[in-house]
Design a protein around this motif. Structure first.
Motif, short mmCIF file in Angstrom:
data_model
loop_
_atom_site.label_atom_id
_atom_site.label_comp_id
_atom_site.label_asym_id
_atom_site.label_seq_id
_atom_site.Cartn_x
_atom_site.Cartn_y
_atom_site.Cartn_z
N ARG A 99 0.83 -1.21 0.00
CA ARG A 99 0.00 0.00 0.00
C ARG A 99 0.87 1.26 0.00
O ARG A 99 0.61 2.21 -0.74
CB ARG A 99 -0.91 -0.01 1.23
CG ARG A 99 -1.95 1.09 1.24
CD ARG A 99 -2.54 1.29 2.63
NE ARG A 99 -1.59 1.97 3.51
CZ ARG A 99 -1.83 2.27 4.78
NH1 ARG A 99 -2.97 1.91 5.33
NH2 ARG A 99 -0.93 2.89 5.51
N GLU A 100 1.91 1.25 0.83
CA GLU A 100 2.79 2.42 0.91
C GLU A 100 3.55 2.65 -0.40
O GLU A 100 3.73 3.79 -0.83
CB GLU A 100 3.78 2.26 2.07
CG GLU A 100 3.13 2.17 3.43
CD GLU A 100 2.12 3.27 3.66
OE1 GLU A 100 2.48 4.46 3.58
OE2 GLU A 100 0.94 2.94 3.90
N ARG A 105 5.24 5.89 -4.34
CA ARG A 105 6.24 5.75 -5.39
C ARG A 105 5.68 5.25 -6.72
O ARG A 105 5.96 5.81 -7.78
CB ARG A 105 7.34 4.79 -4.94
CG ARG A 105 8.48 4.64 -5.94
CD ARG A 105 9.46 3.56 -5.51
NE ARG A 105 10.03 3.82 -4.19
CZ ARG A 105 10.77 2.95 -3.51
NH1 ARG A 105 11.03 1.75 -4.04
NH2 ARG A 105 11.25 3.25 -2.32
N LEU A 106 4.86 4.20 -6.67
CA LEU A 106 4.50 3.52 -7.91
C LEU A 106 3.28 4.10 -8.60
O LEU A 106 3.21 4.12 -9.82
CB LEU A 106 4.28 2.02 -7.64
CG LEU A 106 5.45 1.27 -6.99
CD1 LEU A 106 5.14 -0.21 -6.91
CD2 LEU A 106 6.75 1.52 -7.74
N ALA A 107 2.28 4.54 -7.84
CA ALA A 107 1.04 4.98 -8.47
C ALA A 107 0.33 6.07 -7.66
O ALA A 107 -0.85 5.94 -7.35
CB ALA A 107 0.11 3.79 -8.70
N PRO A 108 1.01 7.16 -7.32
CA PRO A 108 0.36 8.20 -6.51
C PRO A 108 -0.80 8.88 -7.23
O PRO A 108 -1.67 9.47 -6.59
CB PRO A 108 1.49 9.19 -6.22
CG PRO A 108 2.46 8.99 -7.35
CD PRO A 108 2.39 7.52 -7.66
N GLY A 418 2.27 7.43 -15.96
CA GLY A 418 1.51 8.55 -15.42
C GLY A 418 1.98 9.01 -14.07
O GLY A 418 1.58 10.08 -13.60
N ALA A 419 2.81 8.21 -13.38
CA ALA A 419 3.27 8.59 -12.04
C ALA A 419 4.33 9.69 -12.08
O ALA A 419 4.29 10.63 -11.29
CB ALA A 419 3.82 7.36 -11.30
#
Length: 579
Positions: A99-100, A105-108, A418-419
């Motif tokens: 989740r973090e 990092r990966l998909a904010p 897109g991140a």
């Protein structure tokens, strides 16, 4: 895998009509290290993991990306607070770590924090018991980048959630998790895999396997749009088909090392103004828990947890399922919800590992990976939040099948499309809105769906300013989003756009029927549909909605399944018997 053509990385991130045709050619002509079967979150994650390790990868999906379970979840990235009670500490810790990663990092752009209020109903023991569980949750990572637990009096809880009955609680505790549009996230994972070289193709069904001596060496594929067939060769095949795992296993002729049980989860969607609250809620039931989840201008309420033995592609919600949800949420609401308040309903199937216990809510959410035949790996179980770990374990299992030393997984360091640049664009939303004549709210909504790819969406409007206008009967979405879905996101049918690229199918009371013709014409202009094809797509979608509505009035699963089954498949050449 590396493309035959230089300088085509950005082109590969597109999954449009040209790529759809080109990828059919590549499936038949090239040999791959890994062929992944299944375009849900697990399969998409496997494709991304393998591609970023430098393997030659193909991903095939019989229907659409996220067409099954991965578009019909509770749409949460969460640690699974209730699993602490089941002493599944490692699963909770792992899920919170994932989740973090998504949030930070990966998909904010896709994964956002969401708060939940847990009403307390027992004096003396429940608050310290809950506080202890949440303290453990927070220490495991639950409060790493979101606020930790907050204890509220009854008055404080009512100020946060005025919709609650005063006598429904003695106080409450608030905590945070995260949520995402599951279908959009899955599609973005698949596109990211394509960005790193994976050949991704939907409407591509495995109808048989290629055997060489005693091992599986590929698969026989059928294009379910036109019926043509080809063979794809691979050193290893990974079965990531979720609730279809057993069916594909039988097709391969191998013996399964585990069984998958389908558990039906139903959610209802109601307007935001029907529940006056500044937070979501989590309610304990006699079987499990019930979530009330904020979703834009709506609330998603669910879920149920019952065995399902019927049509795996189209699980149907019954009146009993919907009554169960309404009855339980109404125990705490001052103004009860009625059937007439419901805007949408969706049903999905959890692929649970079958165990000794017949209670599906207690079956393990751990995943399993097994070599079910030489050249074939199966992965099943797990939960959406931990898809990246599942993918890593599945790709690790093919190391003996591929030549040379295989690199380690790096997907914890690979942001999704897109991140990159998303946070800067959020700060620039007002300028971006002014440049395109849009309200800043609209741009922020687009950023939370596309991230930095918002420029690609808005570029379509430079070609055709008409695309800046909202869809007439679904004004939360721009016409440009429909065109982008076809050109870049592998949408091939009206259903793909209305149910997964957008969520019009459950966000509006008309469930997409009122805007079906307009959206079909936008799609048809991109795919070359004639008037007959446009009419057919609209009719098939309308039949789907009719069948779903009628199934939701049925008393049991058998009657609901029979009613839902009257709607036609949009992919004409799909072979039902092989999954």
């Amino acid at each position: 895998m590396s493309s035959d053509k230089p300088g085509t990385a950005e082109r590969q991130a597109k999954l449009g009509p040209e790529e759809h045709e080109e990828n059919w050619r590549r499936l038949g002509e090239e040999e791959f290290d890994v062929v992944v079967v299944g375009g849900g979150i697990t399969g998409a994650g496997v494709a991304l993991d393998a591609a970023t390790r430098g393997l030659r990868v193909a991903l095939v999906e019989a229907r659409d990306l996220a067409a099954g379970t991965s578009s019909r979840s509770s749409k949460l990235f969460h640690g699974g607070l209730r699993y602490l009670e089941q002493l599944e500490f490692s699963l909770v810790r792992e899920a919170l770590h994932e989740r973090e990663l998504m949030l930070n990092r990966l998909a904010p752009h896709l994964v956002k924090p969401v708060s939940f209020l847990y009403p307390l109903t027992h004096r003396f023991w429940e608050r310290p018991y809950t506080a202890a569980g949440l303290l453990l949750y927070d220490r495991m990572g639950g409060a790493r980048s979101v606020p930790g637990q907050k204890h509220l009096t009854r008055a404080g809880a009512q100020r946060m959630v005025p919709a609650l009955k005063r006598d429904a609680m003695i106080g409450a505790v608030r905590y945070y998790d995260a949520q995402a549009d599951d279908a959009r996230h899955t599609m973005t994972v698949a596109r990211t895999a394509a960005r790193y070289g994976a050949v991704v193709r939907t409407s591509t069904q495995v109808v048989d396997f290629v055997h060489e001596a005693d091992r599986i060496a590929g698969a026989r594929l059928r294009d379910v749009e036109d019926g043509r067939e080809t063979e794809v060769r691979a050193k290893s095949v990974i079965n990531a088909t979720g609730v279809w795992t057993d069916e594909l296993q039988r097709l391969s002729g191998g013996r399964g090392h585990f069984r998958v049980r389908a558990s039906k989860g139903v959610h209802v969607v109601v307007p935001r103004d029907r529940i006056v609250a500044d937070s979501g809620m989590i309610l304990r039931t006699e079987k499990s828990v019930l979530f009330v989840i904020p979703w834009g201008n709506h609330w998603i309420i669910g879920t149920t947890d019952t065995d399902w033995y019927l049509d795996l592609a189209h699980p149907a919600a019954t009146k009993k399922d919907i009554d169960y949800i309404l009855d339980h949420v109404n125990t705490v609401l001052a103004t009860p919800l009625q059937h007439s308040d419901i805007e949408g309903v969706y049903a999905g199937l959890r692929p649970l590992l079958a165990g000794e216990n017949d209670d599906t809510s207690k079956l393990s959410r751990e995943h399993a990976v097994a070599r079910v035949a030489p050249g074939m790996i199966a992965i099943a179980g797990g939960k959406y939040t931990t898809y990246r770990v599942m993918a890593k374990d599945a790709v690790d299992a093919v190391s003996n099948d591929v030549s040379g030393r295989m690199a380690s997984s790096i997907t914890d360091r690979v942001p999704l499309l897109g991140a990159d640049g998303y946070h800067a664009l959020v700060n620039q939303a007002d300028q971006l809105a002014a440049a395109h004549g849009l309200h800043p709210y609209r741009v922020r909504h687009l950023l939370d769906r596309y991230g930095s790819m918002v420029h690609e969406v808005l570029a379509l409007c430079d070609e055709n300013p008409e695309l800046l206008k909202p869809i007439d009967d679904a004004p939360n979405y721009l016409k440009a989003e429909v065109v982008y879905a076809v050109r870049n996101e592998a949408a091939l049918h009206l259903e793909d756009v209305l149910t997964r690229r957008t969520r019009i199918s459950f966000e509006y009371p008309h469930r997409g029927v009122d805007c079906a013709d307009q959206v079909a014409r936008l799609i048809g202009a991109e795919l070359g549909w004639d008037e007959q094809r446009i009419t057919s797509e609209v009719e098939k979608y309308s039949e789907r909605v009719r069948a779903e509505r009628e199934s939701q009035d049925q008393p049991d699963d058998q009657a609901a399944d029979a009613t839902r089954g009257t709607a036609p498949e949009v992919r004409d050449e799909l072979v039902e018997s092989v999954g």
